[in-house]
Write a protein that holds these residues in place. Structure first.
Motif, PDB file in Angstrom:
ATOM      1  N   LYS A 137       4.112 -13.746 -78.958  1.00 65.63           N
ATOM      2  CA  LYS A 137       3.977 -12.311 -79.146  1.00 65.63           C
ATOM      3  C   LYS A 137       4.489 -11.945 -80.528  1.00 65.63           C
ATOM      4  O   LYS A 137       5.518 -12.446 -80.974  1.00 65.63           O
ATOM      5  CB  LYS A 137       4.795 -11.546 -78.107  1.00 65.63           C
ATOM      6  N   ALA A 138       3.771 -11.079 -81.143  1.00 60.47           N
ATOM      7  CA  ALA A 138       4.220 -10.583 -82.439  1.00 60.47           C
ATOM      8  C   ALA A 138       5.425  -9.672 -82.218  1.00 60.47           C
ATOM      9  O   ALA A 138       5.418  -8.810 -81.350  1.00 60.47           O
ATOM     10  CB  ALA A 138       3.097  -9.820 -83.131  1.00 60.47           C
ATOM     11  N   VAL A 139       6.461  -9.917 -82.983  1.00 63.51           N
ATOM     12  CA  VAL A 139       7.672  -9.115 -82.870  1.00 63.51           C
ATOM     13  C   VAL A 139       7.880  -8.388 -84.195  1.00 63.51           C
ATOM     14  O   VAL A 139       7.923  -9.020 -85.246  1.00 63.51           O
ATOM     15  CB  VAL A 139       8.904 -10.003 -82.567  1.00 63.51           C
ATOM     16  N   ALA A 140       7.969  -7.096 -84.100  1.00 63.69           N
ATOM     17  CA  ALA A 140       8.204  -6.293 -85.301  1.00 63.69           C
ATOM     18  C   ALA A 140       9.704  -6.297 -85.580  1.00 63.69           C
ATOM     19  O   ALA A 140      10.417  -5.353 -85.255  1.00 63.69           O
ATOM     20  CB  ALA A 140       7.672  -4.883 -85.102  1.00 63.69           C
ATOM     21  N   ARG A 141      10.179  -7.386 -86.168  1.00 62.13           N
ATOM     22  CA  ARG A 141      11.620  -7.545 -86.377  1.00 62.13           C
ATOM     23  C   ARG A 141      12.199  -6.457 -87.267  1.00 62.13           C
ATOM     24  O   ARG A 141      13.297  -5.978 -87.029  1.00 62.13           O
ATOM     25  CB  ARG A 141      11.904  -8.920 -86.974  1.00 62.13           C
ATOM     26  N   GLN A 142      11.495  -6.113 -88.299  1.00 62.56           N
ATOM     27  CA  GLN A 142      12.023  -5.096 -89.211  1.00 62.56           C
ATOM     28  C   GLN A 142      12.131  -3.746 -88.517  1.00 62.56           C
ATOM     29  O   GLN A 142      13.097  -3.029 -88.707  1.00 62.56           O
ATOM     30  CB  GLN A 142      11.146  -4.980 -90.463  1.00 62.56           C
TER      31      GLN A 142
END
Length: 184
Positions: free
Chosen positions: A42-47
């Motif tokens: 899953k893409a994680v929007a870390r920022q």
């Protein structure tokens, strides 16, 4: 330059022996090749998550209910479970102050930002005891301690603040605070 040894010579008899031993061997026929499924990441929007955490860290509520204090009144706050000895040392000014923030001349918004950054930097540098000078309010319009009340409320909202108290007279008295921070 290195000299490579010659390949060993294989005689005709050895070749025939090899063929005789492998005459019944047949290549495998594979109808279906199995391919392991690729894990779905899953893409994680870390920022974005970091920004959201930062906003929560930086937020101080001005609606936080703490009683307003007078100009000369001492401030004292301690989280439950803090050792009495440690609080006594803080009040006596016996803990080494590692950093200081002076809020004289700041507006409430500027002070809020400065306190947030100061606490973050102090924790990052491992400063356990710091001093915040909020002033006594003599420079305000009503001669009341505006920043003193705000800083009192803000610090009580921060989990990393274990305790704070008014400083000794030589360190600013009721116009400054000693702040005890958690260790990271």
């Amino acid at each position: 330059m290195t000299i490579m040894p010659d390949k060993p010579k294989i005689s005709d008899a050895e070749r025939q022996l090899f063929r005789d031993n492998l005459k019944d061997v047949r290549p495998l026929t594979v109808k279906h090749h199995y391919q392991a499924p690729q894990p779905k990441i899953k893409a994680v929007a870390r920022q974005r998550l970091a920004d959201d955490r930062q906003v929560l860290d930086d937020m101080f509520s001005d609606d936080f209910c703490s009683e307003d204090v007078e100009t000369g009144e001492e401030l004292l706050f301690s989280r439950a479970g803090l050792q009495t000895r440690l609080m006594r040392q803080l009040r006596r000014g016996q803990l080494s102050v590692r950093a200081e923030l002076d809020l004289h001349g700041y507006t409430v918004l500027e002070a809020r930002q400065a306190v947030t950054e100061f606490l973050r930097d102090s924790l990052r540098h491992g400063n356990r005891c710091v001093r915040i000078v909020h002033g006594k309010g003599f420079g305000s319009k009503q001669k009341l301690p505006v920043l003193k009340n705000k800083v009192n409320a803000w610090l009580q909202q921060r989990d990393e603040v274990l305790a704070f108290c008014s400083a000794r007279p030589v360190d600013g008295g009721t116009g400054a605070l000693y702040v005890l921070l958690k260790r990271l």
